[in-house]
Design a protein around this motif. Structure first.
Motif, PDB file in Angstrom:
ATOM      1  N   SER A 164       0.864  -1.170   0.000  1.00  0.00           N
ATOM      2  CA  SER A 164       0.000   0.000   0.000  1.00  0.00           C
ATOM      3  C   SER A 164       0.910   1.232   0.000  1.00  0.00           C
ATOM      4  CB  SER A 164      -0.934   0.008   1.214  1.00  0.00           C
ATOM      5  OG  SER A 164      -0.226   0.337   2.385  1.00  0.00           O
ATOM      6  N   HIS A 165       0.336   2.390  -0.097  1.00  0.00           N
ATOM      7  CA  HIS A 165       1.166   3.595  -0.122  1.00  0.00           C
ATOM      8  C   HIS A 165       1.829   3.877   1.216  1.00  0.00           C
ATOM      9  CE1 HIS A 165      -2.612   5.179   1.445  1.00  0.00           C
ATOM     10  NE2 HIS A 165      -1.924   6.205   1.909  1.00  0.00           N
ATOM     11  N   ARG A 166       1.315   3.293   2.302  1.00  0.00           N
ATOM     12  CA  ARG A 166       1.865   3.557   3.631  1.00  0.00           C
ATOM     13  C   ARG A 166       2.752   2.443   4.160  1.00  0.00           C
ATOM     14  NH1 ARG A 166      -2.370   5.740   7.675  1.00  0.00           N
ATOM     15  NH2 ARG A 166      -0.428   6.361   8.653  1.00  0.00           N
ATOM     16  N   SER A 167       2.597   1.222   3.638  1.00  0.00           N
ATOM     17  CA  SER A 167       3.383   0.110   4.182  1.00  0.00           C
ATOM     18  C   SER A 167       3.325  -1.098   3.257  1.00  0.00           C
ATOM     19  CB  SER A 167       2.863  -0.301   5.566  1.00  0.00           C
ATOM     20  OG  SER A 167       1.546  -0.801   5.466  1.00  0.00           O
ATOM     21  N   THR A 168       4.182  -2.051   3.553  1.00  0.00           N
ATOM     22  CA  THR A 168       4.155  -3.359   2.899  1.00  0.00           C
ATOM     23  C   THR A 168       3.965  -4.389   3.999  1.00  0.00           C
ATOM     24  OG1 THR A 168       5.643  -2.657   1.137  1.00  0.00           O
ATOM     25  CG2 THR A 168       5.472  -5.022   1.530  1.00  0.00           C
ATOM     26  N   ARG A 169       2.991  -5.280   3.799  1.00  0.00           N
ATOM     27  CA  ARG A 169       2.742  -6.343   4.774  1.00  0.00           C
ATOM     28  C   ARG A 169       3.088  -7.677   4.127  1.00  0.00           C
ATOM     29  NH1 ARG A 169      -2.877  -6.226   7.053  1.00  0.00           N
ATOM     30  NH2 ARG A 169      -1.938  -4.665   8.379  1.00  0.00           N
ATOM     31  N   VAL A 170       3.915  -8.448   4.816  1.00  0.00           N
ATOM     32  CA  VAL A 170       4.306  -9.770   4.350  1.00  0.00           C
ATOM     33  C   VAL A 170       3.778 -10.783   5.363  1.00  0.00           C
ATOM     34  CG1 VAL A 170       6.212 -11.301   3.773  1.00  0.00           C
ATOM     35  CG2 VAL A 170       6.420  -8.849   3.331  1.00  0.00           C
ATOM     36  N   THR A 171       2.954 -11.713   4.894  1.00  0.00           N
ATOM     37  CA  THR A 171       2.438 -12.772   5.753  1.00  0.00           C
ATOM     38  C   THR A 171       2.911 -14.097   5.185  1.00  0.00           C
ATOM     39  OG1 THR A 171       0.473 -11.462   6.259  1.00  0.00           O
ATOM     40  CG2 THR A 171       0.371 -13.822   6.755  1.00  0.00           C
ATOM     41  N   TRP A 172       3.574 -14.870   6.020  1.00  0.00           N
ATOM     42  CA  TRP A 172       4.102 -16.169   5.589  1.00  0.00           C
ATOM     43  C   TRP A 172       3.601 -17.207   6.565  1.00  0.00           C
ATOM     44  CZ3 TRP A 172       9.746 -18.166   6.094  1.00  0.00           C
ATOM     45  CH2 TRP A 172       9.952 -19.224   5.205  1.00  0.00           C
ATOM     46  N   GLN A 173       2.874 -18.175   6.067  1.00  0.00           N
ATOM     47  CA  GLN A 173       2.325 -19.232   6.901  1.00  0.00           C
ATOM     48  C   GLN A 173       2.792 -20.587   6.393  1.00  0.00           C
ATOM     49  OE1 GLN A 173      -1.906 -18.497   6.630  1.00  0.00           O
ATOM     50  NE2 GLN A 173      -1.838 -17.228   8.459  1.00  0.00           N
ATOM     51  N   ARG A 174       3.051 -21.474   7.337  1.00  0.00           N
ATOM     52  CA  ARG A 174       3.452 -22.846   6.998  1.00  0.00           C
ATOM     53  C   ARG A 174       2.644 -23.790   7.860  1.00  0.00           C
ATOM     54  NH1 ARG A 174       9.874 -22.576   7.352  1.00  0.00           N
ATOM     55  NH2 ARG A 174       9.605 -24.790   7.091  1.00  0.00           N
ATOM     56  N   PRO A 175       2.036 -24.798   7.256  1.00  0.00           N
ATOM     57  CA  PRO A 175       1.258 -25.748   8.052  1.00  0.00           C
ATOM     58  C   PRO A 175       2.165 -26.575   8.953  1.00  0.00           C
ATOM     59  CG  PRO A 175       1.373 -26.482   5.782  1.00  0.00           C
ATOM     60  CD  PRO A 175       2.018 -25.125   5.845  1.00  0.00           C
ATOM     61  N   GLY A 176       1.701 -26.793  10.155  1.00  0.00           N
ATOM     62  CA  GLY A 176       2.428 -27.624  11.100  1.00  0.00           C
ATOM     63  C   GLY A 176       1.888 -29.039  11.057  1.00  0.00           C
ATOM     64  N   PRO A 177       2.237 -29.817  12.040  1.00  0.00           N
ATOM     65  CA  PRO A 177       1.771 -31.207  12.064  1.00  0.00           C
ATOM     66  C   PRO A 177       0.267 -31.290  12.321  1.00  0.00           C
ATOM     67  CG  PRO A 177       2.877 -30.668  14.105  1.00  0.00           C
ATOM     68  CD  PRO A 177       3.059 -29.485  13.193  1.00  0.00           C
ATOM     69  N   GLN A 178      -0.287 -32.368  11.893  1.00  0.00           N
ATOM     70  CA  GLN A 178      -1.706 -32.629  12.102  1.00  0.00           C
ATOM     71  C   GLN A 178      -1.949 -32.862  13.591  1.00  0.00           C
ATOM     72  OE1 GLN A 178      -2.937 -36.053   9.919  1.00  0.00           O
ATOM     73  NE2 GLN A 178      -4.992 -35.283   9.651  1.00  0.00           N
ATOM     74  N   ILE A 191       6.182  -3.364   7.128  1.00  0.00           N
ATOM     75  CA  ILE A 191       7.320  -2.470   6.920  1.00  0.00           C
ATOM     76  C   ILE A 191       6.776  -1.125   6.475  1.00  0.00           C
ATOM     77  CG2 ILE A 191       9.457  -2.105   5.636  1.00  0.00           C
ATOM     78  CD1 ILE A 191       9.200  -5.287   5.135  1.00  0.00           C
ATOM     79  N   GLY A 192       7.141  -0.062   7.191  1.00  0.00           N
ATOM     80  CA  GLY A 192       6.693   1.277   6.844  1.00  0.00           C
ATOM     81  C   GLY A 192       7.233   1.697   5.487  1.00  0.00           C
ATOM     82  N   ALA A 193       6.540   2.654   4.862  1.00  0.00           N
ATOM     83  CA  ALA A 193       6.901   3.100   3.511  1.00  0.00           C
ATOM     84  C   ALA A 193       8.339   3.582   3.422  1.00  0.00           C
ATOM     85  CB  ALA A 193       5.944   4.202   3.056  1.00  0.00           C
ATOM     86  N   SER A 194       8.845   4.228   4.474  1.00  0.00           N
ATOM     87  CA  SER A 194      10.216   4.743   4.443  1.00  0.00           C
ATOM     88  C   SER A 194      11.244   3.648   4.741  1.00  0.00           C
ATOM     89  CB  SER A 194      10.371   5.860   5.481  1.00  0.00           C
ATOM     90  OG  SER A 194      10.253   5.320   6.795  1.00  0.00           O
ATOM     91  N   GLY A 195      10.768   2.498   5.221  1.00  0.00           N
ATOM     92  CA  GLY A 195      11.680   1.428   5.587  1.00  0.00           C
ATOM     93  C   GLY A 195      12.286   1.608   6.969  1.00  0.00           C
ATOM     94  N   GLU A 196      11.895   2.662   7.664  1.00  0.00           N
ATOM     95  CA  GLU A 196      12.442   2.962   8.979  1.00  0.00           C
ATOM     96  C   GLU A 196      11.670   2.309  10.121  1.00  0.00           C
ATOM     97  OE1 GLU A 196      15.281   4.656   9.578  1.00  0.00           O
ATOM     98  OE2 GLU A 196      15.553   4.674   7.415  1.00  0.00           O
ATOM     99  N   ARG A 197      10.448   1.790   9.839  1.00  0.00           N
ATOM    100  CA  ARG A 197       9.631   1.195  10.893  1.00  0.00           C
ATOM    101  C   ARG A 197       9.224  -0.209  10.478  1.00  0.00           C
ATOM    102  NH1 ARG A 197       4.659   0.061  11.518  1.00  0.00           N
ATOM    103  NH2 ARG A 197       3.867   1.173   9.720  1.00  0.00           N
ATOM    104  N   THR A 198       9.369  -1.144  11.396  1.00  0.00           N
ATOM    105  CA  THR A 198       8.980  -2.525  11.138  1.00  0.00           C
ATOM    106  C   THR A 198       8.291  -3.075  12.372  1.00  0.00           C
ATOM    107  OG1 THR A 198      10.902  -2.856   9.729  1.00  0.00           O
ATOM    108  CG2 THR A 198       9.835  -4.827  10.533  1.00  0.00           C
ATOM    109  N   SER A 199       7.207  -3.810  12.161  1.00  0.00           N
ATOM    110  CA  SER A 199       6.576  -4.531  13.264  1.00  0.00           C
ATOM    111  C   SER A 199       6.437  -5.984  12.845  1.00  0.00           C
ATOM    112  CB  SER A 199       5.222  -3.930  13.640  1.00  0.00           C
ATOM    113  OG  SER A 199       4.304  -4.098  12.592  1.00  0.00           O
ATOM    114  N   VAL A 200       6.521  -6.881  13.829  1.00  0.00           N
ATOM    115  CA  VAL A 200       6.484  -8.317  13.566  1.00  0.00           C
ATOM    116  C   VAL A 200       5.488  -8.969  14.514  1.00  0.00           C
ATOM    117  CG1 VAL A 200       7.832 -10.455  13.527  1.00  0.00           C
ATOM    118  CG2 VAL A 200       8.910  -8.294  12.877  1.00  0.00           C
TER     119      VAL A 200
END
Length: 78
Positions: free
Chosen positions: A17-31, A47-56
């Motif tokens: 988006s114009h304000r941030s990039t969101r990356v979601t990565w999911q992996r299935p675990g065991p049954q 990740i914020g648009a400027s690259g200066e802010r990140t949340s996890v």
């Protein structure tokens, strides 16, 4: 940035988006359980648009989450 992450983390969902990039990565675990459902290990990085802010946000089994974070950290920066 998005292309580099997508290449390093197969199956990652990337939302720009114009304000941030969101990356979601999911992996299935065991049954687990009798219904055949799976637990999911998940890492979401915003990740914020400027690259200066990140949340996890993480959810899942510690060993798998650490491996997923290491893979994310190793992804080449855009």
């Amino acid at each position: 940035m998005s292309e580099a992450v997508a290449g390093a983390l197969p199956g990652a969902c990337i939302e720009d988006s114009h304000r941030s990039t969101r990356v979601t990565w999911q992996r299935p675990g065991p049954q687990h359980g009798h219904d055949g459902s799976h637990r999911v290990d998940s890492v979401r990085v915003t990740i914020g648009a400027s690259g200066e802010r990140t949340s996890v946000e993480v959810s899942g089994r510690p060993k798998q989450i650490v491996a997923m974070l290491a893979a994310f950290a190793a992804a080449p920066a855009g």
